[in-house]
Design an enzyme around this catalytic site. Structure first.
Site, mmCIF file in Angstrom:
data_model
loop_
_atom_site.group_PDB
_atom_site.id
_atom_site.type_symbol
_atom_site.label_atom_id
_atom_site.label_comp_id
_atom_site.label_asym_id
_atom_site.label_seq_id
_atom_site.Cartn_x
_atom_site.Cartn_y
_atom_site.Cartn_z
ATOM 1 C CB CYS A 188 -30.588 -13.998 51.670
ATOM 2 S SG CYS A 188 -32.337 -13.496 51.753
ATOM 3 C CD GLU A 199 -25.666 -10.635 54.321
ATOM 4 O OE1 GLU A 199 -25.024 -11.092 55.302
ATOM 5 O OE2 GLU A 199 -26.345 -11.334 53.571
#
Length: 240
Positions: free
Chosen positions: A2, A115
């Site tokens: 993240c 991601e």
């Protein structure tokens, strides 16, 4: 994990999705920085904290501005970049995060995050994905915040995002995911409760969606809506 997020609306529209929180004056300067399609660490974002609101000694959720990257008040400047993520497994015991977790938790409102999947297990030419709610709604990540003073004595509020093990969907591309809070848990996460550890769990995969995007997301300078457009496959660069 993240290390990038996106907000695909104006700041005003983002705030309207969280009507339980009042608006703090220090976020006015963020207005012209949103939408932000490729949000990286070290930039300023709106977060929601439990703080004094309007009247002395009355606490309640409030939108404030904060920099992504956690620096406690006692930290020295320089050296390694400040952490942008905090593992939930060690947040209550790690000396750098323990105090903030116990009394300075926050919500980080977003529309989605990015991601990268390591396709070949080599760490090179990873395929990026965008991840969001299936219904397209804004949501909040669990975070912690601190206040740090620079060499000029200016106080800088900052934050980090809490991560946990992945749900079934996220496990297809990575071994971690950010802690996404259910709306009914927002108040508890912001409360004075010292250790709401049961909230730091994977969000239900069936409520989320993810899709492949182009490799342009790798540079924060690329910050247009095309960043989150779906692609069939973004091929690896060809070496000539």
């Amino acid at each position: 994990m993240c290390g990038r997020i996106f907000v695909k609306t104006s700041l005003e529209e983002l705030i309207s999705n969280f009507p339980f929180a009042v608006r703090g004056g220090d976020i006015d300067g963020l207005g012209n920085r949103f939408p932000r399609w490729n949000g990286a660490p070290s930039l300023d974002y709106p977060i929601i904290i439990r703080d004094v609101v309007r009247e002395p000694d009355v606490t309640g959720p409030i939108f404030v501005s904060a920099r992504w990257g956690l620096l406690p008040s006692w930290a020295k400047s320089g050296g390694r970049p400040p952490p942008v993520n905090v593992r939930c497994e060690s947040i209550a015991s790690n000396g750098m995060f323990r105090a903030a977790y116990g009394s300075r938790r926050c919500l980080v409102p977003i529309n989605g995050f990015f991601e990268w999947k390591d396709i070949h297990g080599t760490g090179k030419n990873k395929q990026p994905y965008a991840i969001a709610m299936k219904d397209g709604s804004a949501f909040a990540l669990a975070g912690i915040w601190e206040s740090w003073k620079d060499e000029n004595g200016i106080s800088i509020r900052n934050f980090a995002i809490v991560t946990c093990e992945p749900n079934e969907m996220m496990a297809e591309i990575h071994d971690r995911m950010p802690v996404i809070l259910h709306r009914e848990d927002y108040e508890r996460w912001l409360s004075p409760e010292p250790d709401p550890n049961d909230l730091m769990r994977p969000f239900p995969a069936e409520l989320m969606t993810m899709w492949k995007i182009g490799r342009g997301v790798g540079s924060p300078r690329n910050d247009g809506p095309e960043i989150i457009e779906e692609v069939e496959d973004d091929p690896e660069p060809t070496l000539l």
